[in-house]
Design an enzyme around this catalytic site. Sequence first.
Site, mmCIF file in Angstrom:
data_model
loop_
_atom_site.group_PDB
_atom_site.id
_atom_site.type_symbol
_atom_site.label_atom_id
_atom_site.label_comp_id
_atom_site.label_asym_id
_atom_site.label_seq_id
_atom_site.Cartn_x
_atom_site.Cartn_y
_atom_site.Cartn_z
ATOM 1 N N HIS A 122 0.867 -1.184 0.000
ATOM 2 C CA HIS A 122 0.000 0.000 0.000
ATOM 3 C C HIS A 122 0.908 1.241 0.000
ATOM 4 C CE1 HIS A 122 -3.454 2.380 0.221
ATOM 5 N NE2 HIS A 122 -3.953 2.053 1.406
ATOM 6 N N GLN A 146 -0.350 4.834 0.886
ATOM 7 C CA GLN A 146 -0.538 4.987 2.332
ATOM 8 C C GLN A 146 0.788 5.339 2.991
ATOM 9 O OE1 GLN A 146 -3.489 4.785 4.222
ATOM 10 N NE2 GLN A 146 -2.081 5.706 5.679
ATOM 11 N N ASP A 167 -2.950 -1.523 12.195
ATOM 12 C CA ASP A 167 -3.928 -1.675 11.113
ATOM 13 C C ASP A 167 -4.858 -2.823 11.501
ATOM 14 O OD1 ASP A 167 -5.291 -1.545 8.686
ATOM 15 O OD2 ASP A 167 -3.753 -2.607 7.550
ATOM 16 N N CYS A 170 -3.912 3.517 9.462
ATOM 17 C CA CYS A 170 -4.242 3.909 8.079
ATOM 18 C C CYS A 170 -5.744 4.100 7.882
ATOM 19 C CB CYS A 170 -3.703 2.857 7.115
ATOM 20 S SG CYS A 170 -4.408 1.225 7.405
ATOM 21 N N ARG A 186 -3.194 11.961 2.725
ATOM 22 C CA ARG A 186 -3.269 11.165 1.490
ATOM 23 C C ARG A 186 -3.569 12.081 0.296
ATOM 24 N NH1 ARG A 186 -4.809 5.842 1.895
ATOM 25 N NH2 ARG A 186 -4.371 5.854 -0.330
HETATM 26 N N1 CP Z 1 -6.292 3.783 4.223
HETATM 27 C C1 CP Z 1 -6.981 3.490 3.106
HETATM 28 O O1 CP Z 1 -6.411 3.152 2.051
HETATM 29 O O2 CP Z 1 -8.323 3.619 3.251
HETATM 30 P P1 CP Z 1 -9.436 3.171 2.204
HETATM 31 O O3 CP Z 1 -9.464 1.669 2.187
HETATM 32 O O4 CP Z 1 -10.702 3.774 2.725
HETATM 33 O O5 CP Z 1 -9.056 3.700 0.842
HETATM 34 N N1 NVA Z 2 -4.753 -3.922 5.462
HETATM 35 C C1 NVA Z 2 -5.987 -3.282 5.071
HETATM 36 C C2 NVA Z 2 -5.739 -1.864 4.687
HETATM 37 C C3 NVA Z 2 -6.951 -1.074 4.305
HETATM 38 C C4 NVA Z 2 -6.616 0.320 3.909
HETATM 39 C C5 NVA Z 2 -6.634 -4.056 3.934
HETATM 40 O O1 NVA Z 2 -5.917 -4.469 3.011
HETATM 41 O O2 NVA Z 2 -7.835 -4.274 3.962
#
Ligand code: CP
Ligand code: NVA
Length: 301
Positions: A128, A131, A220, A260, A288
């Site tokens: 990610h 992020q 997270d 996040c 972001r």
């Molecule tokens: N942190 C993040 O990427 O959030 P969303 O899943 O809402 O995009």
């Molecule tokens: N680890 C989480 C992050 C969401 C922004 C997922 O992948 O669902």
Amino acid sequence: MKKDFLTLWDMSSGEIAMLVKRAVERKSGIAANKCPLIGKSIGLFFEKASTRTRVSFEVGIYQLGAHPVYLNPNEIQIGRGETISDTAKTLSRYLDAIVIRTFKHNLIEEFALHSSIPVINGLTDLHHPCQALGDLMTITEKKGRLKGIRIAYIGDGNNVANSLIEAASLMEMDLTIACPEGYEPDPDVLDRARGSAKSEIIILREPKEAAGRADVIYTDVWVSMGQERESEERKKRLKDYQINSKLLSCAKKDAVVLHCLPAHRGEEITNDVIDGPQSAVFDQAENRLHVQKALLEMLVT
Ligand code: CP
Ligand code: NVA
């Protein structure tokens, strides 16, 4: 030549520092050339739910003067079996860049291989990176620097943790991850980061040990998108990896709490901590927008 942003390794530490600086300028309103992308169109192809990534990109694209094109997989032909390569080649003829959120990381790699426009990773099961850029901006704002900052990540070694490892390695921050056995971050991500890190990246089991002397304490969700079937087992294994006031008291007095989002309140983080004075989670969410605008400006112009 087009430049993709699939993982943090697609940027040098110098480029990341420039991006963060530009994002801070944009946030403060002092940035010149507010609309560098007039006349451009940016695709947003999302196969998973999203609040922050989708909305911050859509709004950011509009603010830069470009047009966002949201692509739901069930409404374009990829949902009926058109290949990734044909889709990538076709969309490259219309769009100036594309943001993709999907499951398998190799889908986005394949898409990037066949597209002639920049591909930006808006989250895969493995990474990610957008992020992590927002996290780096937030740490810079709150702590005034990145180098030498000590981060404790508590919980599941998931996509967010993998990108945080790369961020720590590139920006010379020390990162300690506390997770249960079997919930470690990706071993290839760890190897590469450790191989090039000028900082320490440690995996251990005891949350208190990780939190000790941390400047930043991060968590997270325990169940990421796509893992819903393993939900009960994951919650059982991760139950001792919660950021609560007791754990926070092990960190430095001025430690900042990051998440996040979305949060599962009462699981990986308690209400008093996420809503408390040390929490920077909504600044982190806001950042972001600013950092992704700086990213688009860098990749698309
Ligand atoms: N942190 C993040 O990427 O959030 P969303 O899943 O809402 O995009
Ligand atoms: N680890 C989480 C992050 C969401 C922004 C997922 O992948 O669902």
